[in-house]
Design an enzyme around this catalytic site. Structure first.
Site, PDB file in Angstrom:
ATOM      1  N   ASP A 105      39.472  41.371  44.812  1.00 49.74           N
ATOM      2  CA  ASP A 105      38.781  42.119  45.586  1.00 49.74           C
ATOM      3  C   ASP A 105      37.737  40.581  45.597  1.00 49.74           C
ATOM      4  O   ASP A 105      36.199  40.227  46.374  1.00 49.74           O
ATOM      5  CB  ASP A 105      37.889  43.403  45.364  1.00 49.74           C
ATOM      6  CG  ASP A 105      36.930  43.514  44.326  1.00 49.74           C
ATOM      7  OD1 ASP A 105      37.639  42.529  43.211  1.00 49.74           O
ATOM      8  OD2 ASP A 105      36.759  44.325  43.506  1.00 49.74           O
ATOM      9  N   GLU A 106      37.438  40.142  44.399  1.00 50.91           N
ATOM     10  CA  GLU A 106      36.016  39.234  44.212  1.00 50.91           C
ATOM     11  C   GLU A 106      36.128  38.031  44.839  1.00 50.91           C
ATOM     12  O   GLU A 106      35.152  37.288  45.564  1.00 50.91           O
ATOM     13  CB  GLU A 106      36.262  38.621  42.597  1.00 50.91           C
ATOM     14  CG  GLU A 106      36.154  39.856  41.846  1.00 50.91           C
ATOM     15  CD  GLU A 106      35.745  39.205  40.577  1.00 50.91           C
ATOM     16  OE1 GLU A 106      35.086  38.136  39.703  1.00 50.91           O
ATOM     17  OE2 GLU A 106      36.403  40.060  39.550  1.00 50.91           O
ATOM     18  N   TYR A 128      36.247  31.343  39.577  1.00 54.31           N
ATOM     19  CA  TYR A 128      37.358  32.153  39.222  1.00 54.31           C
ATOM     20  C   TYR A 128      37.695  32.883  40.938  1.00 54.31           C
ATOM     21  O   TYR A 128      38.967  32.006  41.160  1.00 54.31           O
ATOM     22  CB  TYR A 128      37.444  33.373  38.407  1.00 54.31           C
ATOM     23  CG  TYR A 128      38.449  34.637  39.432  1.00 54.31           C
ATOM     24  CD1 TYR A 128      39.705  34.433  38.654  1.00 54.31           C
ATOM     25  CD2 TYR A 128      37.675  35.943  39.310  1.00 54.31           C
ATOM     26  CE1 TYR A 128      40.764  35.038  39.132  1.00 54.31           C
ATOM     27  CE2 TYR A 128      38.663  36.519  39.362  1.00 54.31           C
ATOM     28  CZ  TYR A 128      39.830  36.188  39.348  1.00 54.31           C
ATOM     29  OH  TYR A 128      40.836  37.393  39.742  1.00 54.31           O
ATOM     30  N   LYS A 165      41.020  32.011  42.937  1.00 53.90           N
ATOM     31  CA  LYS A 165      41.923  32.330  43.633  1.00 53.90           C
ATOM     32  C   LYS A 165      42.054  32.701  45.602  1.00 53.90           C
ATOM     33  O   LYS A 165      42.665  33.151  46.055  1.00 53.90           O
ATOM     34  CB  LYS A 165      41.550  34.611  43.682  1.00 53.90           C
ATOM     35  CG  LYS A 165      42.058  34.596  41.823  1.00 53.90           C
ATOM     36  CD  LYS A 165      43.181  34.567  41.350  1.00 53.90           C
ATOM     37  CE  LYS A 165      43.667  35.811  42.014  1.00 53.90           C
ATOM     38  NZ  LYS A 165      45.676  35.579  41.709  1.00 53.90           N
TER      39      LYS A 165
END
Ligand code: NAD
Ligand code: TYD
Length: 354
Positions: free
Chosen positions: A133-134, A158, A162
């Site tokens: 979800d980030e 990060y 992704k």
């Protein structure tokens, strides 16, 4: 059979165990065994012929090509990643290498393998990409939770790495027709969680009599999901997800970090009391994470409507199981708290561990 990448990590190892508890379909598990990979998680499968472990890098094209040719999986489930936000702040290069370049190499090998299949096998094949979800960035206190159409706005190295991998997966579906599925999950917790992440770090430090570090004001919100619920969601998406679609997976469990830590202390106070005082006395406020996302929350309505999945655990039931697992598996905790972990604690918190 299926090929799992990163199946010795936290979620990957839970998934492999969960998969083989539900089915006899064998698993080839490709994992580099970075600091986060731990074969002890899979000790119960040591003599199980349904599990084939291969130590290797998803960025090693020749290895991936040969694994696909040898085992001829009907699906690839891609968990392997560098996964810790704080580490991505200290050293982003490994995140680009594995999450972006590694995913690209894996996709290229899978594309060539898939292109050579019969029409029926091609139609049945799946590439399931496990994302986060980030990638959606941060929410304000009154914003609606993330849906599958929320715009990408990654804020950490990060989440940016992704997001890049998600875009590659999307492009391989749209350009080449690769049958892909992508899941965006919220924060997981449960057994085999490496003690650099909030919940296992707090449990390990609490019992060791060390400070419980709270970044900033501790009012940042995460949406916690028990890991076995995540595994069930992935099995469901693999079985019935629509090709090229993305599915958000969350626990409907928004909690501020400080409330999570208070809950952990209270359960420990009940199950494993200190001689004097409460574990809460060990709470220590430390400098905030740079660029710290304030709130994540998942709207998991699509996966429930379309695929009938919803979490079985509440935070209350899942966190109690988790604390009990950590208390019952102290040898596992001691084992992972060595080597690279010690260097990390020193770098991140300025503390000497042990
Ligand atoms: P983890 O860090 O515990 O495990 C990652 C695993 O990948 C390790 O076993 C590691 O050895 C392996 N690996 C790393 N680089 C590799 C490479 N180049 N080649 C092969 N293997 C490699 O991570 P996790 O928490 O289990 O997360 C798994 C996946 O789920 C990741 O893609 C992550 O982005 C995603 N995710 C995690 C969470 C969470 O709360 N932990 C939430 C949402 C999504
Ligand atoms: P973490 O488990 O690292 O997951 P993520 O950053 O992917 O959400 O952190 C969860 C939350 O806890 C996050 O808001 C950062 C915070 N946190 C602390 O307050 N102290 C800590 O020592 C750690 C590791 C995290």
């Amino acid at each position: 059979m299926i090929l799992v990448t990163g199946g010795a990590g936290f979620i990957g190892s839970n998934f492999v165990l969960d998969w083989l508890a539900h089915s006899d379909e064998p698993v080839v598990n490709l994992d580099k065994l970075t600091y986060a990979g731990n074969l002890h998680n899979l000790a119960s499968l040591r003599d199980d012929p349904r599990h084939v472990f291969v130590q290797g890098d998803i960025g090693d094209a020749a290895l991936v090509v040969s694994l696909l040719a040898t085992h001829r999986p009907r699906a690839v489930l891609h968990f392997a990643a560098e996964s810790h936000v704080d580490r991505s702040i200290h050293g982003p290069a490994a995140f680009i290498e594995t999450n972006v370049n590694g995913t690209f190499t894996l996709l290229e090998a899978v594309r060539a393998y898939w292109a050579g299949m019969s029409a029926a096998d091609k139609a049945a094949f799946r590439f399931l990409h496990v994302s986060t979800d980030e990638v959606y960035g941060t929410l304000g206190a009154d914003d609606a939770p993330f849906t599958e159409t929320t715009a990408y706005a990654p804020n950490s190295p990060y989440s940016a790495s992704k997001a890049a991998s998600d875009h590659l997966v999307r492009a391989y579906h749209h350009t080449y027709g690769l049958p892909t599925l992508t899941t965006h999950c919220s924060n997981n917790y449960g057994p085999y969680h490496f003690p650099e992440k909030l919940i296992p770090l707090i449990l390990a430090n609490a019992r060791a009599g060390k400070p419980l570090p709270i970044y900033g004001d501790g009012r940042q919100v995460r949406d916690w999901l028990y890991v076995s619920d995540h595994c069930a969601a992935i099995r469901r998406v693999l079985a019935a997800g629509r090709l090229g679609e993305t599915y958000n997976v969350g626990g409907w469990n928004e909690m501020a970090n400080l409330d999570v830590v208070h809950t952990l202390c209270d359960i420990l106070d009940a199950l494993d009391p200190k001689p004097r005082g409460s574990y809460r006395d060990q709470i220590s406020y430390v400098a905030d994470r740079p660029g710290h996302d304030r709130r994540y929350a998942i709207d998991a309505g699509k996966i429930e409507r379309e695929l009938g999945w919803k979490p079985a655990e509440t935070f209350e039931t899942g966190i109690r199981k988790t604390v009990q697992w950590y208390l019952g598996n102290q040898e596992w905790v001691r084992d992972v708290q060595s080597g690279d972990y010690l260097k990390w604690v020193e770098k991140q918190y300025g503390l000497q561990d042990g």
